[in-house]
Design a protein around this motif. Structure first.
Motif, PDB file in Angstrom:
ATOM      1  N   ALA A 155      35.003  35.389  34.350  1.00 60.13           N
ATOM      2  CA  ALA A 155      35.963  34.488  34.992  1.00 60.13           C
ATOM      3  C   ALA A 155      36.902  35.258  35.916  1.00 60.13           C
ATOM      4  CB  ALA A 155      36.763  33.745  33.925  1.00 60.13           C
ATOM      5  N   ILE A 156      37.381  36.422  35.460  1.00 57.04           N
ATOM      6  CA  ILE A 156      38.356  37.169  36.265  1.00 57.04           C
ATOM      7  C   ILE A 156      37.678  37.683  37.539  1.00 57.04           C
ATOM      8  CG2 ILE A 156      38.113  39.506  35.303  1.00 57.04           C
ATOM      9  CD1 ILE A 156      41.153  39.655  35.225  1.00 57.04           C
ATOM     10  N   ALA A 157      36.404  38.061  37.444  1.00 58.47           N
ATOM     11  CA  ALA A 157      35.687  38.538  38.625  1.00 58.47           C
ATOM     12  C   ALA A 157      35.541  37.417  39.652  1.00 58.47           C
ATOM     13  CB  ALA A 157      34.323  39.075  38.224  1.00 58.47           C
ATOM     14  N   GLU A 158      35.254  36.227  39.134  1.00 59.26           N
ATOM     15  CA  GLU A 158      35.064  35.083  40.021  1.00 59.26           C
ATOM     16  C   GLU A 158      36.396  34.665  40.664  1.00 59.26           C
ATOM     17  OE1 GLU A 158      32.093  33.911  40.732  1.00 59.26           O
ATOM     18  OE2 GLU A 158      33.018  32.518  42.163  1.00 59.26           O
ATOM     19  N   MET A 159      37.443  34.688  39.859  1.00 58.38           N
ATOM     20  CA  MET A 159      38.734  34.212  40.361  1.00 58.38           C
ATOM     21  C   MET A 159      39.314  35.157  41.408  1.00 58.38           C
ATOM     22  SD  MET A 159      40.686  32.337  37.224  1.00 58.38           S
ATOM     23  CE  MET A 159      40.863  33.668  36.095  1.00 58.38           C
ATOM     24  N   THR A 160      39.086  36.465  41.236  1.00 60.64           N
ATOM     25  CA  THR A 160      39.663  37.418  42.185  1.00 60.64           C
ATOM     26  C   THR A 160      38.674  37.792  43.292  1.00 60.64           C
ATOM     27  OG1 THR A 160      39.014  39.278  40.808  1.00 60.64           O
ATOM     28  CG2 THR A 160      41.231  38.425  40.495  1.00 60.64           C
TER      29      THR A 160
END
Lengths: 372, 417
Positions: free
Chosen positions: A288-293
């Motif tokens: 999720a963090i990779a996708e969000m940033t």
């Protein structure tokens, strides 16, 4: 009817239990900011990955997550934190360490993630999210015919009598006080921090704030939540207030409030996201963090709030898509704290300085406040 | 053989005394089983957190265990000049182990509480650790950062050597132990806690007094009015009591702010000028007003329950014996209400002394109390052992108030209803 409602209740309960059991929980600062994160990249990422993302509010600091860890049940997966907290949390082993090029996707043109970031990260656990700014604002309708323009005007209680809204901790206040008492910030505010690390400079800054707060024509109202400064200004409780530029932008452009920001000697600061080590869904949280940033994700949040994305490639996306703001007519680039028009004089908030000296300065600041 | 015949035996040959004791023991055990859930409940939710807090506030074993070699080599150091080469070497060895275990951040945080500036130099030290060469550690360490050559920093490390320390309690009253082992006050621009303790006691005292002055007539009315009216009045007292604390505090914020309802009204009737509105919030005034209103029911209810039991014939008797209304009130009625006053005052004072959310919201800088500082150290500086120490000091303050009250009035005189 009663049976139906009972059934519904059970269903809702079952749903809520099952959904929280695998959703990624992100702790952030609430209000317009969380809204921009949720709409800008939270929901799109959740849709793309098929992982629900839940948002909870907190007011910064590491105490909650430390308490969760001490109690043996961590409930947050991702946190949105100040630079200082990423340094402290990373050193204390609270957060997951990243391998930036492996864990985060490259820019659309193939530039590696670590090269696409605005600058290097303060710690291995932090991934940049936004650049925001500490500015001050005033109520255009109530201020009178003469408008404040510089950081010195914030302290000028003769021309503009009335209370000032300031952040409750020493951070940014002391930098601002020094800049207003004539210290030239230098490149990125280096000179300010040089002064602040000396006894004399610190005293000077503290005295400037104390004088403002004790001034019968002035006085201070301390705020802690980011939504407060625009509210204080609108209520007429204060004539000027420091605050976060995105919140002022939101009040001004999003809600049509007659607030005006002053960018002189703005305090430019970074905001980061971290993954909590041992959180309930560490693997999903990494995705999720990779996708969000990602480039698209960060550009997406700028649709809703005037914070600059950490990735240089996101800026290109915004520029190409102007007017980028959700209303379809406001150009975002000029509202960004990183825009050349706004960075004529700025201070880069020094996280290492605050990690080092925060405790002692904090004590002195609290002592000063308690004597008001 | 005579003693044997004197003992009375039960039918199965056991002496009666023993048998009775057995039964008694069993009954005692049963009684204990009955109260044991409550006892365990108290132990778990009440006693153990307090003991844990006490332990937390003096426990400093973490640092002691992190730098074992450093502390043992420091034992002979007098603290006047830079420590010997041996100390530098053992510090290097200790720190290397910590870096390998990824625990050096915790040490940096702890040492930074003791002296500012440790965080960055320890970080730098950690980065340069692998470049260290055998021998002459002192020179190599000081080369990393000039602060390592400052004897103050080594003294700060030495101060953390004991496994248990009461330094947090000293800090709670703006004191510390200096290099010579004397207990002295901290520098003037860092003194804050004494001031806050005094302010907390002062505000708690005045809030109690204000509550008493307002609650006494209300309680008297409640107790003497006919049921029809007193029920309505009772609801007026209880309704805010049932409303959330946050809602009530937020309502006060709406009322008291400079563009708020109260100020608007005062301007409208011409009591204050429009450009000179009263400042009633974000200062001590706001704390007084909001806390008094919020704590008022805690004074009204004990007073009411005591006044309800006072027979009206007593006052009538006093009057018929020639007392003026004031004399009968002062000599007959008032002394009978003292148990209620005691209960109410104790309740309000103890609640007020630890109040947190209302001062935080309406108090501004001059109206915040010691509990706000405890929260600050819990949340922002993360110095939990200091927060624990202050929490315990607050608790012992409350116990002291209770003790004084017991000596002066007697705790048996309290009546909550």
């Amino acid at each position: 009817m009663r049976k139906l409602s009972k059934l519904l209740l059970t269903l809702v309960f079952a749903l809520s239990v099952s959904s929280t059991s695998y959703a990624v929980v992100v702790a952030s600062w609430g209000g317009a900011y969380t809204e921009s994160q949720k709409l800008g990249y939270g929901d799109p990422a959740a849709k793309k990955l098929g992982i629900p993302i839940d948002w909870v509010d907190y007011s910064g600091g590491l105490s909650e997550v430390k308490a969760q860890k001490a109690a043996g049940k961590i409930t947050w997966d991702i946190m949105d934190v100040f630079a200082m907290d990423t340094i402290n949390g990373c050193d204390e082993g609270l957060f997951v360490k990243f391998d930036f090029d492996k864990d985060f996707p490259p820019a659309p043109d193939g530039t590696k993630a670590s090269k696409d970031f605005f600058t290097s990260m303060p710690s291995k656990c932090a991934v940049g999210n936004i650049l925001y700014s500490w500015t001050y604002a005033y109520h255009d309708g109530k201020i009178g015919s003469k408008k404040p323009k510089t950081i010195k005007d914030f302290f000028d209680t003769k021309t503009w009598p009335g209370k000032r809204g300031v952040y409750k901790s020493a951070m940014h206040n002391l930098e601002m006080a020094l800049a207003a008492s004539g210290t030239k910030p230098g490149k990125g505010g280096k000179k300010i921090y040089k002064q602040l690390s000396k006894e004399k400079g610190l005293k000077k800054a503290m005295a400037k704030m104390e004088a403002l707060c004790k001034d019968p024509n002035g006085g201070c109202v301390f705020w802690s939540a980011g939504a407060k400064p625009p509210e204080l200004l609108m209520q007429g409780e204060v004539v000027m207030a420091t605050g976060w530029n995105g919140r002022f932008f939101n009040a001004e452009v999003g809600e049509g409030a007659p607030l005006k920001q002053v960018w002189d000697a703005q305090g430019l600061d970074y905001q980061y996201m971290v993954v909590v080590k041992g959180g309930p869904n560490e693997a999903d949280a990494m995705k999720a963090i990779a996708e969000m940033t990602s480039t698209e994700g960060l550009a997406g949040s700028a649709k809703y709030i005037a914070y600059a994305p950490w990735r240089k490639s996101s800026l290109k996306v915004i520029e190409a898509g102007e007017p980028w703001y959700k209303d379809g007519k406001t150009a975002m680039m000029g509202q960004m704290p990183t825009h050349p028009n706004n960075t004529k004089s700025y201070i880069l908030i020094d996280a290492v300085f605050w990690a080092d000296n925060g405790t002692e300065i904090g004590e002195k600041w609290e002592a000063m406040k308690s004597g008001l | 053989m005579s003693s044997e015949t004197q003992k009375i035996l039960t039918t199965d040959g056991i002496p009666l005394e023993v048998s009775l004791k057995k039964v008694e023991r069993r009954n005692k055990f049963k009684a204990f089983l009955l109260v044991s859930p409550l006892l365990f409940f108290l132990l778990i939710v009440y006693i153990s957190p307090i003991v844990g807090m006490l332990f937390n506030s003096v426990d400093d074993r973490m640092v002691t265990n992190m730098l074992p070699k450093t502390f043992s080599s420091m034992e002979t150091w007098d603290g006047k000049e830079l420590p010997s080469e041996e100390v530098f070497k053992s510090f290097y060895q200790d720190f290397k182990i910590l870096v390998d275990k990824d625990e050096h951040g915790k040490l940096a945080t702890q040492l930074n509480y003791e002296k500012n500036g440790f965080k960055s130099i320890l970080k730098k030290y950690g980065r340069k650790l692998n470049n260290f060469e055998e021998g002459n550690y002192k020179e190599q360490t000081v080369d990393i950062h000039e602060r390592w050559g400052n004897v103050d920093y080594w003294r700060a490390i030495q101060r953390r050597a004991p496994a248990y320390s009461y330094s947090k309690y000293l800090k709670g009253v703006d004191m510390y132990q200096n290099e010579d082992g004397k207990i002295v006050q901290v520098e003037e621009d860092r003194r804050i806690y004494k001031k806050l303790w005094v302010r907390t006691l002062k505000i708690a005292f005045y809030v109690t007094l204000l509550c008493f002055l307002m609650a006494y007539p209300i309680a008297h009315l409640l107790a003497t009015l006919p049921m029809k009216y007193s029920n309505l009045l009772m609801i007026c007292v209880l309704l805010p009591f049932w409303t959330s604390l946050l809602v009530r505090t937020a309502s006060w914020m709406i009322l008291l702010q400079q563009q708020g309802v109260v100020n608007d009204f005062l301007v409208w009737i011409g009591f204050v000028a429009d450009d000179n509105r009263l400042v009633m919030m974000y200062n001590a005034t706001g704390t007084y007003i909001a806390m008094t209103q919020i704590l008022l029911p805690f004074m009204v209810l004990p007073l009411y329950s005591v006044m309800k039991t006072i027979s009206p014939s007593l006052v009538r008797a006093g009057k018929s014996l020639g007392g003026t209304p004031f004399i009968t009130f002062w000599k007959v009625y008032f002394p009978l209400t003292i148990p209620g006053i005691g209960a109410g005052s104790l309740l309000v004072f103890i609640l007020a002394i630890g109040y947190y959310i209302t001062p935080e919201l309406v108090g501004g800088a001059s109206g915040t109390l010691i509990s706000n500082q405890i929260a600050y150290h819990m949340k922002y500086t993360l110095d939990w052992s200091f927060a624990s120490a202050m929490g315990l000091m607050l608790l012992s303050g409350v116990l002291a108030v209770y003790w004084i009250y017991n000596k002066l009035v007697g705790i048996d005189n309290i009546k909550l209803g």
